[in-house]
Design a protein around this motif. Structure first.
Motif, mmCIF file in Angstrom:
data_model
loop_
_atom_site.group_PDB
_atom_site.id
_atom_site.type_symbol
_atom_site.label_atom_id
_atom_site.label_comp_id
_atom_site.label_asym_id
_atom_site.label_seq_id
_atom_site.Cartn_x
_atom_site.Cartn_y
_atom_site.Cartn_z
ATOM 1 N N TYR A 390 -27.255 -38.358 -54.843
ATOM 2 C CA TYR A 390 -26.048 -38.450 -55.669
ATOM 3 C C TYR A 390 -24.858 -37.712 -55.064
ATOM 4 O O TYR A 390 -23.718 -37.907 -55.486
ATOM 5 C CB TYR A 390 -26.341 -37.965 -57.087
ATOM 6 N N HIS A 393 -23.589 -40.787 -53.471
ATOM 7 C CA HIS A 393 -23.260 -41.863 -54.420
ATOM 8 C C HIS A 393 -23.016 -41.298 -55.826
ATOM 9 O O HIS A 393 -23.718 -41.645 -56.778
ATOM 10 C CB HIS A 393 -24.400 -42.887 -54.476
ATOM 11 N N PRO A 394 -22.007 -40.430 -55.990
ATOM 12 C CA PRO A 394 -21.790 -39.834 -57.310
ATOM 13 C C PRO A 394 -21.448 -40.834 -58.395
ATOM 14 O O PRO A 394 -21.724 -40.628 -59.582
ATOM 15 C CB PRO A 394 -20.620 -38.869 -57.047
ATOM 16 N N GLU A 395 -20.895 -41.973 -57.995
ATOM 17 C CA GLU A 395 -20.503 -42.995 -58.981
ATOM 18 C C GLU A 395 -21.708 -43.644 -59.641
ATOM 19 O O GLU A 395 -21.588 -44.294 -60.694
ATOM 20 C CB GLU A 395 -19.634 -44.073 -58.331
ATOM 21 N N GLU A 396 -22.909 -43.484 -59.050
ATOM 22 C CA GLU A 396 -24.103 -44.096 -59.615
ATOM 23 C C GLU A 396 -24.843 -43.193 -60.604
ATOM 24 O O GLU A 396 -25.831 -43.609 -61.198
ATOM 25 C CB GLU A 396 -25.070 -44.505 -58.486
ATOM 26 N N SER A 399 -24.463 -42.176 -66.952
ATOM 27 C CA SER A 399 -23.576 -41.442 -67.854
ATOM 28 C C SER A 399 -24.369 -40.959 -69.070
ATOM 29 O O SER A 399 -25.430 -41.488 -69.379
ATOM 30 C CB SER A 399 -22.441 -42.345 -68.323
#
Length: 399
Positions: A390, A393-396, A399
């Protein structure tokens, strides 16, 4: 006369077959009852008389119960096998061994033809035909119900016209009974929403008081109940079935995919099968490791699917049986259950192989085999792959 061996159960379909074969085709019919533990001596006598009255030249009973247990049921127990996690493969597994017994008799007398009473819309036609084609190459397989697309009403009408009275009321439901369970099919199981009425089940509630049952297993096989040892697991299964019938335990309706690719629905009552596999699975949770349980389940589920679909003769099945047998060397101990009307509870186990006795920690309480720093370090190491991924790929991140 041309000899024909019929897989005979005494029900409407095979009774029609005897009458049709002898009256219309002039065949010498050998009616073979492969008794899988469903029929008492008195019931066998009744079925013998019925077969001869219908026109059979010979009636042969082959008791396959203990062989069926040894070659099949114990592997269903070892694997905790239930089709769709619901149905314990009662009739589907028994049919294979009935077909094998009939084929072996047909080989012995060198028959011209072999027959069964299966329809063209069910699973049994596949099971019987696969065995017959393998064991009896070149022997004609005769299936008048399938070939004529006959309904139960048409069969009853034919029997009446040929001078045989048949109780149409009893033929509303198709009941197939054996030691590993009884299947019940009727108008309700042809729908997706209707439950089977209470009266359609062969056994009714007789005991409303709870009762404790202690099942003992030795290397995966059930050997005693409430301290009473049985000379053979088949005898224990009979005894547990009888107790379970009084509580109406083991009832359910299974819906699944048939061999020929359509959805099918069947009701069943299988008290011994449901209780034994549930108790056995609980014991395994205590004595096997998580990876042993996981991989055994993958192979057991595949084994159950192949058996259900008539592929018992697939050589890979023998490999899996060896693994299942080896997996049971530590599955020894007692399982405590409580029986109630229509249900049972699994209360606990006692076993010398119980891995909860291994020490090192008490779940949710304390640890003695590692320190707090060890635990924190372990958790930190587990987190590293997540942190690495992550960070790129922090956007993945969910939430």
């Amino acid at each position: 006369m041309k000899k024909l061996v019929l897989a005979y159960s005494g029900g409407l379909d095979t009774s029609y077959c005897i009458r049709y074969f002898t009256r219309e085709l002039g065949l010498e019919v050998h009616a073979v009852l492969a008794n899988n533990g469903a029929f008492s001596a008195e019931e066998v006598t009744v079925l013998r008389e019925r077969a001869i009255t219908l026109g059979a030249t010979k009636f042969i009973e082959m008791d396959i119960t203990r062989h069926y247990y040894q070659a099949c049921v114990r592997y269903l127990i070892f694997g905790n096998i239930k089709r769709g996690d619901v149905y314990p493969l009662s009739v589907s597994s028994e049919r294979m061994f009935q077909a094998l017994a009939v084929a072996q008799y047909a080989q012995k007398i060198k028959t011209d033809a072999v027959a069964h009473g299966s329809t063209g819309a069910g699973n049994d036609q596949v099971r019987f035909d696969l065995v017959f084609k393998t064991y009896l190459p070149g022997v004609e397989i005769v299936t008048p119900i399938r070939d004529g697309q006959l309904t139960r009403d048409q069969e009853i009408e034919y029997l009446k016209k040929s001078g045989v009275e048949w109780n149409a009321e009893k033929s509303i439901y198709s009941v197939n009974q054996g030691i590993w369970g009884t299947s019940i099919g009727g108008k309700e199981t042809l729908t997706s929403h209707m439950p089977l009425p209470e009266a359609a089940y062969p056994h009714q509630l007789k005991n409303e008081d709870s009762a404790e049952v202690i099942l003992a297993f030795k290397e995966g096989e059930p050997v005693s109940m409430n301290g009473k040892k049985f000379s053979h697991p088949v005898d224990l299964i009979h005894a547990l079935n009888e107790m379970g019938y009084h509580y109406c335990i083991g009832r359910d309706i299974h819906v699944g995919d048939t061999i020929i690719g359509i959805k099918g629905r069947v009701a069943f009552e299988a008290p011994a099968a449901i209780m034994i596999t549930a108790a056995h699975a609980l014991l395994e949770k205590h004595v096997l490791t998580k990876h042993q349980i996981f991989w055994k389940k993958q192979l057991a589920d595949w084994y159950g699917m192949m058996l259900h679909e008539g592929n018992y003769l697939e050589p890979t099945m023998r490999w899996i049986e060896k693994l299942l047998l080896d997996s049971q060397k530590n599955v020894t101990g007692e399982v405590i259950m409580t029986l109630h009307p229509y249900r049972f509870t699994l209360d606990g186990i006692q076993s010398d192989h119980d891995l909860m006795k291994s020490g090192g920690g008490v779940y949710g309480e304390k640890n003695t085999a590692w320190s707090a720093e060890d635990a924190k370090g372990f958790i930190h190491m587990l987190s590293i792959p997540f942190a690495s991924y992550y960070s790129i790929h922090p956007e993945e991140l969910p939430s």
